[in-house]
Design a protein around this motif. Sequence first.
Motif, mmCIF file in Angstrom:
data_model
loop_
_atom_site.group_PDB
_atom_site.id
_atom_site.type_symbol
_atom_site.label_atom_id
_atom_site.label_comp_id
_atom_site.label_asym_id
_atom_site.label_seq_id
_atom_site.Cartn_x
_atom_site.Cartn_y
_atom_site.Cartn_z
ATOM 1 N N ALA A 175 0.830 -1.209 0.000
ATOM 2 C CA ALA A 175 0.000 0.000 0.000
ATOM 3 C C ALA A 175 0.865 1.259 0.000
ATOM 4 C CB ALA A 175 -0.920 -0.010 1.217
ATOM 5 N N GLN A 180 -1.068 4.579 -0.874
ATOM 6 C CA GLN A 180 -2.402 4.358 -0.338
ATOM 7 C C GLN A 180 -2.315 3.953 1.124
ATOM 8 O OE1 GLN A 180 -5.328 4.724 -2.019
ATOM 9 N NE2 GLN A 180 -4.322 5.279 -3.944
ATOM 10 N N ILE A 185 -7.809 0.199 1.308
ATOM 11 C CA ILE A 185 -7.824 -0.642 0.098
ATOM 12 C C ILE A 185 -7.778 -2.137 0.406
ATOM 13 C CG2 ILE A 185 -6.778 1.165 -1.317
ATOM 14 C CD1 ILE A 185 -4.122 -0.350 -1.151
#
Length: 267
Positions: A175, A180, A185
């Motif tokens: 990630a 992110q 996610i």
Amino acid sequence: MMTIKIAIAGSSGRMGQMLIEAVLNAPDTQLTVALDRTGSEAIGRDATAFIGTNSGVMITDQLSALKNADVLIDFTRPEGTLAHLQACQELGVKMIIGTTGFDEAGRAMISAASQKIAIVSAYNMSVGVNLVFKLLEIAAGVLNQGYDAEIVEMHHKHKVDAPSGTAIAMGEAIAKAWDQSLNEIATWSREGITGPRENGTIGFATLRGGDVIGDHTVVFAGEGERIEVTHKASNRTIYAQGSLRAARFLAQHQTGHYDMQEVLGLK
């Protein structure tokens, strides 16, 4: 050669005994304290009785014994580790934390304590696993378009948290490379009619059974090819040896919060 005085938490457990053996076999470390939980049948026994020798170090539940150590290695449970953390702050003892399953408040307590003592904490102390984290960071940076990431982990039937801390750390490495937040996610489980897989997510699958020490596989699946990065632990000594490397690292630091990536020079 400087000798590092080591305390071990959970001394009667499988990991604790593995750590004790590693400390005994290393030329630059000395076992000086062996802790166990209050009420344990091991209290009062010699810490090395399980291998048929006498170390002169008796297993105790008295945290004041930590004054005889330079560093505590702790692979227990969050509530126990946080109690040890308080004692270590008071006594100026450094910590290596291999315990997983902390909530946000627990992690904040560790971070705050690192202003007073030096701490190494990691989801996984294995040198190989931490190298995998670096490999995943590189792979995810390249495979950031057109590839789906899935993480599969398996551990023994007695493990109480899922997914494993190592699997979560692998997801965080991916990630981060994708700029992110993992929590935004991650797909932690799937059941029923889930619909098509959403692009840019990281899936997790958890297996439990038998005496598996720890298997982790990350799959980057694209159109026409699949890249897999796997680590399999066949012996807990890998965690003990990584912990000793962390202890040697802490010998050079008085305060601060570090991870195994820093211990191994991968950052």
